[in-house]
Enzyme design. Structure first.
Site, mmCIF file in Angstrom:
data_model
loop_
_atom_site.group_PDB
_atom_site.id
_atom_site.type_symbol
_atom_site.label_atom_id
_atom_site.label_comp_id
_atom_site.label_asym_id
_atom_site.label_seq_id
_atom_site.Cartn_x
_atom_site.Cartn_y
_atom_site.Cartn_z
ATOM 1 N N LYS A 162 0.795 -1.233 0.000
ATOM 2 C CA LYS A 162 0.000 0.000 0.000
ATOM 3 C C LYS A 162 0.827 1.283 0.000
ATOM 4 O O LYS A 162 0.475 2.241 -0.692
ATOM 5 C CB LYS A 162 -0.965 0.006 1.181
ATOM 6 C CG LYS A 162 -2.086 -1.006 0.998
ATOM 7 C CD LYS A 162 -3.067 -0.940 2.149
ATOM 8 C CE LYS A 162 -4.013 -2.107 2.102
ATOM 9 N NZ LYS A 162 -5.402 -1.771 1.932
ATOM 10 N N GLU A 166 -3.003 6.559 8.095
ATOM 11 C CA GLU A 166 -3.823 7.360 7.194
ATOM 12 C C GLU A 166 -4.749 8.203 8.059
ATOM 13 O O GLU A 166 -5.211 7.741 9.108
ATOM 14 C CB GLU A 166 -4.696 6.466 6.291
ATOM 15 C CG GLU A 166 -4.002 6.040 5.030
ATOM 16 C CD GLU A 166 -4.871 5.158 4.136
ATOM 17 O OE1 GLU A 166 -6.110 5.189 4.281
ATOM 18 O OE2 GLU A 166 -4.294 4.431 3.318
ATOM 19 N N HIS A 211 -15.408 -3.516 6.950
ATOM 20 C CA HIS A 211 -14.611 -3.111 5.788
ATOM 21 C C HIS A 211 -14.714 -4.063 4.613
ATOM 22 O O HIS A 211 -13.894 -4.026 3.697
ATOM 23 C CB HIS A 211 -13.130 -2.913 6.163
ATOM 24 C CG HIS A 211 -12.926 -1.991 7.313
ATOM 25 N ND1 HIS A 211 -13.411 -0.704 7.323
ATOM 26 C CD2 HIS A 211 -12.312 -2.174 8.508
ATOM 27 C CE1 HIS A 211 -13.095 -0.136 8.474
ATOM 28 N NE2 HIS A 211 -12.442 -1.011 9.217
ATOM 29 N N ARG A 256 -6.683 -7.349 -10.378
ATOM 30 C CA ARG A 256 -7.379 -8.585 -10.747
ATOM 31 C C ARG A 256 -8.833 -8.260 -11.036
ATOM 32 O O ARG A 256 -9.252 -7.108 -10.913
ATOM 33 C CB ARG A 256 -7.316 -9.568 -9.581
ATOM 34 C CG ARG A 256 -7.843 -8.877 -8.320
ATOM 35 C CD ARG A 256 -8.140 -9.794 -7.198
ATOM 36 N NE ARG A 256 -8.292 -9.085 -5.949
ATOM 37 C CZ ARG A 256 -9.406 -8.508 -5.517
ATOM 38 N NH1 ARG A 256 -10.494 -8.540 -6.248
ATOM 39 N NH2 ARG A 256 -9.446 -7.904 -4.355
HETATM 40 P P1 ADP Z 1 -8.329 -3.671 2.224
HETATM 41 O O1 ADP Z 1 -7.171 -3.643 1.278
HETATM 42 O O2 ADP Z 1 -8.074 -4.467 3.455
HETATM 43 O O3 ADP Z 1 -9.633 -4.000 1.547
HETATM 44 P P2 ADP Z 1 -8.780 -0.815 2.015
HETATM 45 O O4 ADP Z 1 -7.633 0.096 2.175
HETATM 46 O O5 ADP Z 1 -9.216 -1.101 0.607
HETATM 47 O O6 ADP Z 1 -8.485 -2.173 2.767
HETATM 48 O O7 ADP Z 1 -10.035 -0.258 2.843
HETATM 49 C C1 ADP Z 1 -11.219 -1.008 3.040
HETATM 50 C C2 ADP Z 1 -12.298 -0.124 3.628
HETATM 51 O O8 ADP Z 1 -11.876 0.431 4.885
HETATM 52 C C3 ADP Z 1 -12.671 1.090 2.784
HETATM 53 O O9 ADP Z 1 -13.608 0.773 1.779
HETATM 54 C C4 ADP Z 1 -13.240 2.026 3.835
HETATM 55 O O10 ADP Z 1 -14.556 1.681 4.192
HETATM 56 C C5 ADP Z 1 -12.347 1.767 5.041
HETATM 57 N N1 ADP Z 1 -11.190 2.701 5.040
HETATM 58 C C6 ADP Z 1 -9.950 2.459 4.575
HETATM 59 N N2 ADP Z 1 -9.153 3.533 4.733
HETATM 60 C C7 ADP Z 1 -9.897 4.490 5.313
HETATM 61 C C8 ADP Z 1 -9.641 5.832 5.759
HETATM 62 N N3 ADP Z 1 -8.438 6.397 5.635
HETATM 63 N N4 ADP Z 1 -10.665 6.512 6.334
HETATM 64 C C9 ADP Z 1 -11.888 5.948 6.496
HETATM 65 N N5 ADP Z 1 -12.187 4.703 6.116
HETATM 66 C C10 ADP Z 1 -11.212 3.959 5.531
#
Ligand code: ADP
Length: 503
Positions: free
Chosen positions: A122, A205, A240, A297
């Site tokens: 990431k 973040e 999530h 993917r």
């Molecule tokens: P993963 O790779 O585990 O799926 P992501 O980074 O794609 O994780 O995030 C999954 C979910 O978590 C997002 O769709 C959102 O709902 C929440 N999320 C992730 N980062 C943030 C953030 N900085 N602020 C608020 N919610 C977040």
């Protein structure tokens, strides 16, 4: 360098469940031979029955089956496959697998190992996106020292999210609201990251309040052309993890779509991407958008894009892998589409997985309904894997029609023998706020009690469902099998819990 097109005659699908069947279907339409692989519990699975050829992997756990590269390569050699489609999950985002395919002369239907590697971590992906001018969620590089991390958290201002750099699947994330809680959360997150991903690097973040998860589907050919196929709104999430997705996003404007689409294409180009991929963004209340991550993917929710664009994304993946350029046709969004993920789990028992024998299955049909399934009546859902059974996808001319269709299709869905989340999905779809399109990633958390509440109409529904089970079992006149605990008697007994057998 442009390669000469090469027709892929025999495609091994290194996956299971609904996505393996989904890929096999397109292969059949294209006249390509399919090779399925299967674990011991999947011996009678739908993807095995549907494929032209099927080979046992031997074993049950993911590590000794669908994740075992040596076994998969051995089957590829024996079957004479010339390509591998990885589906999603398992080996789909493993750069060493993509590289090993290439070394063996097998075409990996997906991006290069280098793109997977770049976007898989990431913080590296964030850095590359930032350099390419794509806005990212404010945050930091990986941080090892808790003191430094705390001062960075203060700089970002609380709440912050501690995230595993190698994270995925909604795991390895912790929200911290106050400086006092930061130290222990930081250490716990590192430990979790190490045990879940074998990598303890974490970063911060800024935690965005009530954001939307909006992602863009992209396609890129080997000739260097990249296009986007519009957005998917994926804010209906539990822990999530997405449960319901729709397109277009209720939040979208023409201008925002144009800007986000451009950013998505730029993001894919910045990592030299080929094949199908998804750029995920968070959008805040002020409609500002930020790159979240790229999935290199096919996504679980890809069918909603197919429904509104008319493009078969698996076909495009195969043609791109064969070296064909993207078609030069105008793409537009026709109507709206929505997907509900049907899981073998019990919403009224902490969403615990509910594997077992599917005794009866009657999926919905009619106008605008597509059921991407991996199961059938008589199949025993194994406990070893993700409990996703099927994806119910509907299309309508407008959101109102799509909602009405989804509600009707969920009502029609009959699955007896194991518990599913269908009754829970029905309640979400019928919720007034969801119906208005007024929801963000906190919707399920905010309405959880209400969505799981038991009311009068559930009594009637359960009584009807239990009566149907009793009638059916009477017809069947057989003794109860291993799923007896989920049968009519227990449906009556658990009448206090909605949804027990009314799916
Ligand atoms: P993963 O790779 O585990 O799926 P992501 O980074 O794609 O994780 O995030 C999954 C979910 O978590 C997002 O769709 C959102 O709902 C929440 N999320 C992730 N980062 C943030 C953030 N900085 N602020 C608020 N919610 C977040």
């Amino acid at each position: 360098m442009t390669k000469r097109p090469r027709r892929l005659e025999k495609i091994l699908i290194a996956n299971r469940g609904e996505i393996a069947v989904r890929v096999e279907r397109t292969c059949r339409e294209l006249g390509r031979t399919t090779v399925a692989v299967f674990s011991d519990p999947d011996r009678h699975a739908l993807h095995v029955r549907y494929a032209d050829e099927a080979y046992p992997l031997g074993g049950s756990t993911p590590a000794e089956t669908y994740l075992d590269q040596a076994k998969i390569f051995d089957i590829a050699r024996r079957s004479g496959a010339d390509a591998v489609h990885p589906g999603y999950g398992f080996l789909s985002e493993n750069p060493s697998f993509a590289a090993a395919c290439r070394e063996r002369g097998l075409v990996f239907i997906g991006p290069s190992a280098e793109s997977i590697e770049l976007m898989g971590e990431k913080t590296r992906a964030r850095e590359r996106m930032s350099r390419a001018g794509v806005p990212i969620v404010p945050g930091t590089p990986p941080l090892a020292a808790v003191q430094e991390a705390l001062s960075e958290a203060r700089r970002l201002s609380f709440p912050v999210l501690i995230k595993a750099a190698a994270g995925g699947g909604g795991k390895g994330m912790r929200r911290v609201d106050r400086p006092d809680d930061f130290g222990p959360a930081f250490e716990a997150c590192r430990r979790e990251a190490l045990s879940a991903f074998g990598d303890d690097r974490v970063y911060l973040e800024k935690y965005l309040e009530e954001p939307h998860h909006v992602e863009f589907q992209i396609l890129a050919d080997a000739q260097g052309r990249t296009i986007h196929l519009f957005e998917r709104e994926c804010s209906i999430q539990r822990r999530h993890q997405k449960i319901i997705e729709e397109t277009p996003s209720p939040l979208m404007t023409k201008d925002l779509r144009a800007r986000m689409g451009q950013a998505a294409v730029r993001a894919a180009e910045a990592c030299g991407y080929t094949n199908a991929g998804t750029i995920e963004f968070l959008v805040d209340a002020g409609r500002r958008f930020y790159f979240l991550e790229m999935n290199t993917r096919l996504q679980v929710e890809h069918p909603i894009t197919e429904m509104v664009t008319g493009v078969d994304l698996v076909e495009r993946q195969i043609r791109i892998a064969e070296g064909e350029p993207l078609e030069d046709r105008h793409l537009s969004q026709r109507g709206t589409a929505m997907e509900c993920r049907i899981y073998a789990e019990d919403p009224w028992n902490h969403f615990l997985p509910s594997p077992g024998l599917i005794r009866k299955l009657s999926p919905p049909g009619g106008p605008g309904v597509r059921d991407d399934t991996g199961v059938y009546a008589g199949f025993t859902v194994p406990m070893e894997y993700d409990p996703l059974l099927a994806k119910l996808v509907v299309w309508g001319e407008n959101r109102q029609q799509t909602l009405a269709r989804m509600s009707r299709a969920l009502e029609e869905y009959r699955l007896i023998g194991i518990r599913t989340n269908i009754p829970y999905l029905r309640r979400i779809v019928r919720h007034p706020e969801f119906a208005r399109g007024a929801y963000d990633t906190h919707f399920l958390m905010k309405h959880q009690d209400e969505l799981l509440k038991f009311d009068r109409s559930d009594h009637d529904r359960i009584a009807l469902a239990a009566a149907a089970v009793l009638a059916w079992r009477g017809e069947e006149k057989s003794t109860a099998g291993p799923a007896a605990g989920n049968s009519a008697a227990s449906a009556w007994k658990m009448a206090g819990r909605p949804g027990v057998s009314d799916s």
